[in-house]
Design a protein around this motif. Structure first.
Motif, PDB file in Angstrom:
ATOM      1  N   GLU A  16      19.562 -21.563 -31.270  1.00 47.46           N
ATOM      2  CA  GLU A  16      18.570 -21.353 -32.326  1.00 47.46           C
ATOM      3  C   GLU A  16      18.329 -22.608 -33.145  1.00 47.46           C
ATOM      4  O   GLU A  16      17.472 -22.614 -34.040  1.00 47.46           O
ATOM      5  N   LYS A  17      19.072 -23.658 -32.847  1.00 46.57           N
ATOM      6  CA  LYS A  17      18.928 -24.897 -33.612  1.00 46.57           C
ATOM      7  C   LYS A  17      17.800 -25.747 -33.052  1.00 46.57           C
ATOM      8  O   LYS A  17      17.817 -26.127 -31.879  1.00 46.57           O
ATOM      9  N   LEU A  53      16.827 -35.671 -17.181  1.00 47.60           N
ATOM     10  CA  LEU A  53      18.230 -35.256 -17.161  1.00 47.60           C
ATOM     11  C   LEU A  53      18.420 -33.871 -17.767  1.00 47.60           C
ATOM     12  O   LEU A  53      19.342 -33.144 -17.383  1.00 47.60           O
ATOM     13  N   ILE A  54      17.584 -33.516 -18.736  1.00 47.34           N
ATOM     14  CA  ILE A  54      17.556 -32.171 -19.287  1.00 47.34           C
ATOM     15  C   ILE A  54      16.091 -31.787 -19.474  1.00 47.34           C
ATOM     16  O   ILE A  54      15.204 -32.633 -19.392  1.00 47.34           O
ATOM     17  N   ARG A  55      15.853 -30.510 -19.751  1.00 47.20           N
ATOM     18  CA  ARG A  55      14.470 -30.038 -19.887  1.00 47.20           C
ATOM     19  C   ARG A  55      14.144 -29.729 -21.346  1.00 47.20           C
ATOM     20  O   ARG A  55      15.008 -29.319 -22.126  1.00 47.20           O
ATOM     21  N   GLN A  56      12.897 -29.919 -21.686  1.00 51.44           N
ATOM     22  CA  GLN A  56      12.415 -29.532 -23.001  1.00 51.44           C
ATOM     23  C   GLN A  56      12.353 -28.003 -23.081  1.00 51.44           C
ATOM     24  O   GLN A  56      12.306 -27.316 -22.064  1.00 51.44           O
ATOM     25  N   THR A  57      12.338 -27.491 -24.312  1.00 52.58           N
ATOM     26  CA  THR A  57      12.205 -26.043 -24.504  1.00 52.58           C
ATOM     27  C   THR A  57      10.755 -25.610 -24.362  1.00 52.58           C
ATOM     28  O   THR A  57      10.449 -24.616 -23.696  1.00 52.58           O
ATOM     29  N   ASP A  58       9.859 -26.363 -24.967  1.00 53.21           N
ATOM     30  CA  ASP A  58       8.420 -26.083 -24.889  1.00 53.21           C
ATOM     31  C   ASP A  58       7.672 -27.389 -24.670  1.00 53.21           C
ATOM     32  O   ASP A  58       8.202 -28.473 -24.892  1.00 53.21           O
ATOM     33  N   GLY A  59       6.409 -27.250 -24.256  1.00 48.88           N
ATOM     34  CA  GLY A  59       5.575 -28.422 -24.042  1.00 48.88           C
ATOM     35  C   GLY A  59       5.640 -28.904 -22.605  1.00 48.88           C
ATOM     36  O   GLY A  59       6.314 -28.307 -21.756  1.00 48.88           O
ATOM     37  N   SER A  60       4.936 -29.996 -22.329  1.00 41.62           N
ATOM     38  CA  SER A  60       4.857 -30.489 -20.956  1.00 41.62           C
ATOM     39  C   SER A  60       4.974 -32.005 -20.918  1.00 41.62           C
ATOM     40  O   SER A  60       4.584 -32.704 -21.852  1.00 41.62           O
ATOM     41  N   ILE A  61       5.558 -32.496 -19.832  1.00 42.30           N
ATOM     42  CA  ILE A  61       5.595 -33.928 -19.547  1.00 42.30           C
ATOM     43  C   ILE A  61       4.997 -34.131 -18.163  1.00 42.30           C
ATOM     44  O   ILE A  61       5.444 -33.513 -17.188  1.00 42.30           O
ATOM     45  N   ARG A  62       3.993 -34.966 -18.105  1.00 43.67           N
ATOM     46  CA  ARG A  62       3.310 -35.235 -16.841  1.00 43.67           C
ATOM     47  C   ARG A  62       3.557 -36.688 -16.437  1.00 43.67           C
ATOM     48  O   ARG A  62       3.370 -37.602 -17.234  1.00 43.67           O
TER      49      ARG A  62
END
Length: 206
Positions: A16-17, A53-62
């Motif tokens: 939740e942080k 190396l890790i994934r974002q919680t929301d949003g996109s990287i192209r």
């Protein structure tokens, strides 16, 4: 090779942080960005996201190479990373570490490139010393050899001048200047001297 990274609405939570929110930027060949923020704001977390190396919680990287989209799992050949959390095999020599890395990268005949970079970072003649005998500054220099060995289009530096003396810092600034001429440089730092190598600044705040 033309590479572009486009980040849109990047948020990151651990449980939740909230670590940071709404990160947006575009960067392409010949450009550089500096990721800034107070200690604990999430600079390293964003670096790890950008490197896959890790994934974002929301949003996109192209990621696009020569106009063609590439998937996250295929970006590693294009990226060189230096960070304080990267570990070397201490019981092996620098040469053995680099030979192993070159093999993992499917590089053929890497010895000339290794020798060139070891000289560039001031470690020529120390190739056959075990890494456990290296000082913290020498280890930081060796990490640059790893990062640059495969001539990455994107060089990502987290605390780029950490543990370096004046001479080592000057070498890193030369590397950064060379990278941003026609490739992509991304650095995460709060050091004012480092920041001048970022054409744009991205602030991470929770």
């Amino acid at each position: 090779m033309e590479l572009e990274i486009s980040a849109k609405g990047i948020n990151k939570y651990f449980g939740e942080k909230r670590i940071f929110k709404d990160i947006n930027f575009d960067v392409r060949n010949g450009e550089s960005i500096a990721i800034v923020g107070h200690n604990g704001a999430g600079k390293t977390t964003l670096v790890r996201i950008l490197c896959g190396l890790i994934r974002q919680t929301d949003g996109s990287i192209r990621y696009t190479v020569d106009g063609k989209k590439i998937e996250r799992e295929n970006i590693y050949p294009y990226i060189g990373l230096v960070g304080p959390y990267l570990e070397l095999y201490e019981e092996l020599t620098a040469q053995e570490n680099l030979d192993f890395f070159a093999k993992m990268r499917n590089m053929t005949n890497p010895q000339a490139r290794i020798a060139e970079l070891m000289e560039k970072v001031g470690l020529s003649g120390r190739e056959h010393d075990e890494v456990k005998t290296y000082s913290s500054g020498m280890r930081q220099r060796l990490k640059y050899v790893f990062a640059l060995l495969h001539r990455p289009t994107v060089l990502v530096l987290d605390e780029p001048t950490s543990n370096l003396d004046k001479e080592g810092t000057a070498t890193v600034y030369q590397i950064m200047q060379e990278q941003k001429k026609d490739k992509i440089l991304i650095l995460a730092t709060n050091d004012e001297a480092d920041l001048k190598y970022g054409d744009k600044q991205i602030a991470v705040n929770s």
